[in-house]
Design an enzyme around this catalytic site. Structure first.
Site, PDB file in Angstrom:
ATOM      1  N   CYS A 116      64.461  28.195 -95.568  1.00 45.67           N
ATOM      2  CA  CYS A 116      64.167  28.483 -96.980  1.00 45.67           C
ATOM      3  C   CYS A 116      65.499  28.573 -97.709  1.00 45.67           C
ATOM      4  O   CYS A 116      66.556  28.520 -97.088  1.00 45.67           O
ATOM      5  CB  CYS A 116      63.453  29.815 -97.123  1.00 45.67           C
ATOM      6  N   ARG A 157      65.719  22.580 -99.214  1.00 47.35           N
ATOM      7  CA  ARG A 157      65.493  23.449 -98.059  1.00 47.35           C
ATOM      8  C   ARG A 157      64.015  23.822 -97.902  1.00 47.35           C
ATOM      9  O   ARG A 157      63.640  24.521 -96.964  1.00 47.35           O
ATOM     10  CB  ARG A 157      66.323  24.733 -98.194  1.00 47.35           C
ATOM     11  N   TRP A 190      60.014  27.603 -97.367  1.00 51.01           N
ATOM     12  CA  TRP A 190      59.510  26.607 -96.433  1.00 51.01           C
ATOM     13  C   TRP A 190      58.711  27.415 -95.430  1.00 51.01           C
ATOM     14  O   TRP A 190      59.271  28.128 -94.603  1.00 51.01           O
ATOM     15  CB  TRP A 190      60.669  25.859 -95.780  1.00 51.01           C
ATOM     16  N   ASN A 229      65.257  34.443 -95.513  1.00 49.00           N
ATOM     17  CA  ASN A 229      65.190  33.142 -94.846  1.00 49.00           C
ATOM     18  C   ASN A 229      65.371  33.386 -93.363  1.00 49.00           C
ATOM     19  O   ASN A 229      66.336  34.028 -92.964  1.00 49.00           O
ATOM     20  CB  ASN A 229      66.314  32.247 -95.404  1.00 49.00           C
ATOM     21  N   GLY A 230      64.437  32.908 -92.541  1.00 47.02           N
ATOM     22  CA  GLY A 230      64.544  33.121 -91.092  1.00 47.02           C
ATOM     23  C   GLY A 230      63.205  33.536 -90.541  1.00 47.02           C
ATOM     24  O   GLY A 230      62.168  33.400 -91.211  1.00 47.02           O
ATOM     25  N   GLU A 278      61.118   4.341 -79.109  1.00 52.64           N
ATOM     26  CA  GLU A 278      61.605   5.115 -80.257  1.00 52.64           C
ATOM     27  C   GLU A 278      62.971   4.584 -80.730  1.00 52.64           C
ATOM     28  O   GLU A 278      63.204   4.429 -81.931  1.00 52.64           O
ATOM     29  CB  GLU A 278      61.704   6.601 -79.868  1.00 52.64           C
ATOM     30  N   LYS A 324      63.730   3.134 -84.441  1.00 52.93           N
ATOM     31  CA  LYS A 324      64.771   3.689 -85.314  1.00 52.93           C
ATOM     32  C   LYS A 324      65.686   2.578 -85.817  1.00 52.93           C
ATOM     33  O   LYS A 324      66.049   2.534 -86.984  1.00 52.93           O
ATOM     34  CB  LYS A 324      65.557   4.736 -84.524  1.00 52.93           C
ATOM     35  N   GLU A 351      63.880   0.436 -88.452  1.00 50.15           N
ATOM     36  CA  GLU A 351      63.632   1.152 -89.707  1.00 50.15           C
ATOM     37  C   GLU A 351      64.849   1.225 -90.607  1.00 50.15           C
ATOM     38  O   GLU A 351      64.753   1.033 -91.805  1.00 50.15           O
ATOM     39  CB  GLU A 351      63.282   2.613 -89.405  1.00 50.15           C
ATOM     40  N   HIS A 392      58.677  -9.570 -66.727  1.00 50.64           N
ATOM     41  CA  HIS A 392      57.393 -10.255 -66.940  1.00 50.64           C
ATOM     42  C   HIS A 392      57.353 -11.001 -68.273  1.00 50.64           C
ATOM     43  O   HIS A 392      56.272 -11.309 -68.768  1.00 50.64           O
ATOM     44  CB  HIS A 392      56.241  -9.249 -66.864  1.00 50.64           C
ATOM     45  N   LYS A 401      58.141   8.964 -96.479  1.00 49.58           N
ATOM     46  CA  LYS A 401      58.276  10.061 -95.517  1.00 49.58           C
ATOM     47  C   LYS A 401      56.923  10.509 -94.986  1.00 49.58           C
ATOM     48  O   LYS A 401      56.783  10.884 -93.839  1.00 49.58           O
ATOM     49  CB  LYS A 401      59.006  11.234 -96.197  1.00 49.58           C
TER      50      LYS A 401
HETATM   51  C1  F6R Z   1      59.771   7.053 -87.791  1.00 53.20           C
HETATM   52  C2  F6R Z   1      58.884   7.883 -88.548  1.00 53.20           C
HETATM   53  C3  F6R Z   1      57.424   7.587 -88.538  1.00 53.20           C
HETATM   54  C4  F6R Z   1      56.616   8.877 -88.424  1.00 53.20           C
HETATM   55  C5  F6R Z   1      55.108   8.587 -88.578  1.00 53.20           C
HETATM   56  C6  F6R Z   1      54.275   9.834 -88.410  1.00 53.20           C
HETATM   57  O1  F6R Z   1      61.092   7.433 -87.938  1.00 53.20           O
HETATM   58  O2  F6R Z   1      59.305   8.805 -89.194  1.00 53.20           O
HETATM   59  O3  F6R Z   1      57.089   6.701 -87.527  1.00 53.20           O
HETATM   60  O4  F6R Z   1      56.880   9.458 -87.189  1.00 53.20           O
HETATM   61  O5  F6R Z   1      54.862   8.053 -89.846  1.00 53.20           O
HETATM   62  O6  F6R Z   1      54.602  10.813 -89.345  1.00 53.20           O
HETATM   63  P1  F6R Z   1      54.173  12.309 -89.160  1.00 53.20           P
HETATM   64  O7  F6R Z   1      54.898  12.851 -87.977  1.00 53.20           O
HETATM   65  O8  F6R Z   1      54.552  12.994 -90.434  1.00 53.20           O
HETATM   66  O9  F6R Z   1      52.690  12.305 -88.915  1.00 53.20           O
END
Ligand code: F6R
Length: 616
Positions: free
Chosen positions: A2, A27, A80, A106-107, A489, A493, A496, A512, A611
């Site tokens: 927070c 935050r 948060w 905060n904490g 993963e 990354k 992306e 294969h 996001k």
């Molecule tokens: C990759 C990424 C996405 C999320 C996915 C699920 O870096 O951020 O693949 O992992 O959209 O999002 P959440 O976890 O918010 O359900």
């Protein structure tokens, strides 16, 4: 995570606090609030005004609108949520019973339940569901005996277990703010006839560049003209005033050029927060408060289906291996978008576990709803408190990883993996896992934050490796067993945030088909820690080498054999095999980051991505 702001001086404090909160919004923004106190010497001495609102700071701004408030002392907070949903009642600043003492915190107060019970027995009335509110009542309890705010805060903090960045004011002593820190950041801003406190310097840089960073277990008393700092035993502490040269934007990112890099570097701390209060190392147990109401149902479940999307689904796949190997429960992992449209076989002995950072991902949410309709026990591992998935599951575990701002998930993933390890311990010890094994997992898990710090020290080396490969157009990421999912993963990354094509594969599957792609221009990245499949993965590396392919390897520290085969090696410390993904993914995050940056991409907001994906 927070944000806290405090002001004391001779100017109207409300707008200064509001401005500070706007800068701290990154935050968290579940709710916010400001308490303004009239100075002792003003005609209203000891009066207060409080403003609160749910959601972003702009809602608080609307709430304040044209209010004219003369008070020159304020504390503000942007929340948060960790304990208690986002709501007005749960918004800070919180007060004691008589609305004399106000706190912004905060904490996490780990022992709040015990403290709250004790305080309720003494007759205290609580207004919120938060852990933080106990601080106000605890201070009130001491103040009713000694009528000394500073001493009451000190005595209260001696009883508290957990973390805090804390600001306290009282209508009874309207000429000071008491602040204290343990585990959550706080910085004092030193002005001319005015002083400030904030969770980070970005909130006060508009007013002063002179700051004093508080250290853990320090209490400061701030007035308009002065400040003193002591430790919790009342011993004075001498602190240097530092001059800040960052811009506001740089300071929100704590001096990192991007939120993504900041979040990668935050991982020792975010994992620490995910584990806090949940590991009982000496008994080899995990304590997961969010699962208490389903402990008996969990004893009887015969199968778990993990649902998630993208990175969260990859975390789930590592969880599958952990839970099957150590808890002996059959697990399947499904991406939400598939699960919701097929006809999965589910019964009352099936638990469906949704993993989601945002708690709002539409595909995961709909999969969960479908599972609920079919009678499954629904569980969640979610980062955002009060999000839809968190609300719609019967029980679950919050990540407590703090807000993740960079679009590419980094610290949320390692937190999800840590929570999955806790869950394995929790369910494993309910079933057949031995005390020895439980202790081993708990001990190794506790060491993970420290080991990540060692990996982060290789930041410079990883940056150089990324520079060397920056013109490559394709990558193959390879791993086996626990690190198969991390290969997926790592490739995600890279795609992306650098827009480079990358494929993640099981190293065993490589022969294969994908091996046909390999030539000197198609590098492979091997995740090859010294684990039970090490020799197998080395065979794969030989096969790539024989075809002229370049190799980057993630290897266990001290592995000299790998250095003879790979062109570049990044080392990670040794840990339990099931925990290696939490370490091996860190260099992959950094590698993708530097590849993206070298191509001039805005890695915090790569094209076409959001996001939180709340559409199908
Ligand atoms: C990759 C990424 C996405 C999320 C996915 C699920 O870096 O951020 O693949 O992992 O959209 O999002 P959440 O976890 O918010 O359900």
């Amino acid at each position: 995570m927070c944000g806290i702001i405090g002001y004391i001086g001779n100017k109207p404090a409300l707008n200064i606090a509001l401005d500070g909160l706007k800068r701290l919004e990154y935050r968290g923004y579940d709710s916010s609030g400001i308490l303004v106190l009239d100075n002792k010497n003003s005609e209203n001495g000891g009066k207060y005004n409080v403003f609160k609102s749910v959601g972003k700071i702009k809602n608080l701004e609307t709430e304040i609108a044209d209010s004219v408030v003369a008070g020159t002392i304020a504390i503000g907070h942007t929340r948060w949520a960790t304990h208690g949903k986002p709501s007005i009642n749960n918004s800070h600043p919180h007060s004691d019973c008589k609305k004399n003492i106000w706190i912004a915190h905060n904490g996490i107060i780990e022992n709040y339940k015990t403290l709250k019970k004790h305080l309720e027995e003494q007759g205290h009335r609580f207004f919120s569901e938060t852990d933080s509110e106990v601080l106000a009542h605890l201070i009130e309890e001491f103040f009713s005996h000694n009528e000394n705010l500073e001493e009451s805060v000190r005595l209260a903090l001696k009883l508290v277990k957990g973390t805090y960045g804390l600001a306290v004011v009282s209508v009874k002593e309207p000429d000071k703010i008491i602040v204290a820190r343990s585990g959550s950041p706080l910085v004092l801003g030193v002005g001319q006839n005015e002083n400030f406190v904030a969770s980070d310097v970005s909130a006060i840089l508009n007013y002063t560049k002179k700051v004093v960073y508080l250290d853990d277990n320090e209490i400061a008393v701030i007035s308009g003209s002065d400040f003193t700092i002591k430790d919790l035993n009342n011993e004075p502490r001498k602190k240097e005033i530092q001059l800040i040269e960052w811009t506001i934007e740089e300071s929100q990112k704590k001096g990192f050029p991007h939120f993504m890099l900041k979040e990668i570097f935050e991982q020792p701390e975010s994992i620490e927060n995910s584990l806090r209060g949940r590991l009982i190392v000496e008994d080899g147990l995990a304590k997961l408060g969010g699962l208490e109401n389903v402990t008996e149902e969990l004893r009887n479940i015969e199968r778990i289906i993990i649902v998630g999307c993208g990175t969260a689904a990859y975390a789930g796949r590592v969880g599958e291996y952990m839970l099957e190997e150590y808890a002996g429960i059959p697990v399947e992992v499904e991406i939400g978008s598939e699960f919701r449209y097929r006809k999965p076989i589910i019964d009352k002995k099936t638990a469906v576990l949704a993993i989601s950072q945002s708690g709002e991902t539409a595909d995961t949410l709909e999969a969960l709803r479908e599972a609920k309709r079919k009678g499954a026990l629904t569980l969640g591992i979610v980062n955002v408190v009060g999000s839809t998935i968190a609300r719609e599951t019967v029980a679950g575990v919050y990540n407590h990883a703090g807000p993740e701002i960079g679009v590419a998930s980094t610290k949320a993933l390692t937190s999800q993996l840590s929570v999955l390890a806790l869950l394995t311990l929790f369910l494993g010890r309910q079933r057949n896992m031995s005390l020895t094994m439980g202790k081993r997992i708990a001990e190794e898990l506790k060491e993970i934050p420290q080991k990540i710090k060692i990996i982060l020290k290789q930041n410079g080396t990883i940056k150089k490796i990324a520079k060397k490969y920056k013109n490559s157009k394709n990558f193959l990421y390879l791993g086996r067993k626990y690190n198969y999912s991390i290969a997926l993963e790592g490739a995600l990354k890279l795609k992306e945030i650098s827009y480079i094509h990358a494929e993640g594969y099981s190293a065993g599957e490589m022969k294969h088909g994908p091996i046909a792609l390999i030539d000197k221009n198609f590098p492979s990245l091997f995740i090859a820690p010294r684990d039970s499949v090490y020799e197998k993965i080395m065979n794969g590396m030989e096969e790539i080498k024989a075809r002229g392919g370049k190799i980057i390897a993630i290897a266990t520290r001290g592995d000299k054999k790998i250095a003879r085969l790979a062109d570049d090696v990044i080392y990670i410390p040794k840990t339990l095999e099931m925990l290696t993904p939490i370490l091996s993914v860190i260099p992959l995050q950094l590698f993708a980051y530097y590849m993206g940056v070298s191509k001039g991409i805005d890695v915090d907001k790569p094209r076409n991505l959001a996001k939180s994906v709340t559409v199908e």
